[in-house]
Design an enzyme around this catalytic site. Sequence first.
Site, PDB file in Angstrom:
ATOM      1  N   ASP A 282     -49.029   6.263 -31.241  1.00 30.52           N
ATOM      2  CA  ASP A 282     -49.162   7.089 -32.512  1.00 30.52           C
ATOM      3  C   ASP A 282     -49.476   8.452 -32.366  1.00 30.52           C
ATOM      4  OD1 ASP A 282     -49.270   7.175 -35.163  1.00 30.52           O
ATOM      5  OD2 ASP A 282     -51.098   6.192 -35.593  1.00 30.52           O
TER       6      ASP A 282
ATOM      7  N   ARG B 267     -49.380   2.871 -48.032  1.00 27.08           N
ATOM      8  CA  ARG B 267     -50.737   2.953 -47.706  1.00 27.08           C
ATOM      9  C   ARG B 267     -51.481   3.373 -48.801  1.00 27.08           C
ATOM     10  NH1 ARG B 267     -52.190   6.578 -42.893  1.00 27.08           N
ATOM     11  NH2 ARG B 267     -50.831   4.847 -41.794  1.00 27.08           N
TER      12      ARG B 267
ATOM     13  N   THR C 107     -45.980   2.607 -37.955  1.00 26.82           N
ATOM     14  CA  THR C 107     -46.796   1.663 -37.152  1.00 26.82           C
ATOM     15  C   THR C 107     -46.674   0.200 -37.528  1.00 26.82           C
ATOM     16  OG1 THR C 107     -49.068   3.132 -37.199  1.00 26.82           O
ATOM     17  CG2 THR C 107     -49.192   0.868 -36.397  1.00 26.82           C
TER      18      THR C 107
END
Length: 344
Positions: free
Chosen positions: A112, A220, A68
């Site tokens: 996505d 992440r 992303t």
Amino acid sequence: MAKKSLLNLNQELEDKSLERALRPKSFAEFPGQDSIKKQLKVFVSAAKQRKEPLDHTLLYGPPGLGKTTLARIIADTMEVDYVPTSGPAIRRKGDLAALLTTLKERSVLFIDEIHRLSADLEEYLYSAMEDFFIDIVTGEGLGASSMRFHISPFTLIGATTRTGLLKAPFRDRFGIMQRLDFYDVDSLCSIVNRSAQLLDVKLSSEGAKELAQRSRGTPRIVNRLLRRIRDYAQVAGKEKIDKDLACYALEELGINNQGLTRLDMEILKTLHFDFGGQPVGIDTLSSALSEEADTLEDFYEPYLIRQGFIRKTPRGRVLSKKGQNFISKEFKNSVHKTAQGELF
């Protein structure tokens, strides 16, 4: 219950807000994935010089690696509009037509979880991707009619963790396909140090390395762990996150020195003790662990396979020799600690 749910929602919103704030804004700020960045910078620069939309791009790989973020960087570098959505959010052709007809020239449409588009929607995108038009059918039965709408030339960027679920004709329409891989420790150290600066958190080099080593090669995760350990440091009155504090907090969070979570350990224990090392299908494993099969396949399995703890075979998942030795050692340590009274 309502109060608890509201607190959880507020925490989730805060985490997502912080996650967006920590995302790199340019290729220069994006660490790791050097080969992919080098190629994308060439493709983006050439398209920008020609004043054409970038070729349709498919970014794939395990979750949390920056798909992303890269899509947003591409749009910002191209200096064009960025329109994000997701596969589950697009249910009907009308939803997709509404998005496509409002795109400006050279815009980036980011989808996505693109593998979750239905087969009909994939086929509906064929003409839009190749010839920049869509057909909209109005009315029903004998009164139905088709109208062709031309749309502005655009770039579709799709992100997926499961390329195998995309039909070959759809997948072949992407001119650029890039697979993001797990990050090495040095890249994760760069990421967590940058995030610490943005969060105004003092982080020692040893603390950063400890976080990086237990983050499953995933940006992440390293950013999420930093936010949680920041909470431990604040409550403990520590001004700096050092190795000792990082180790303590990570153990409290159930993350061992291999980067394995409690569910990772449950997967290995289930394969070893419940099934005796025999091959196990994903649905059986899902039922045994009371966890969604997609979650196991997308999040847990890739890391366990990469670390060499399990293998995928035609008959199912099996524990490797390394995995057997690891679980046997962990079990012996647990028995020893229990005998010494250290677990109570």
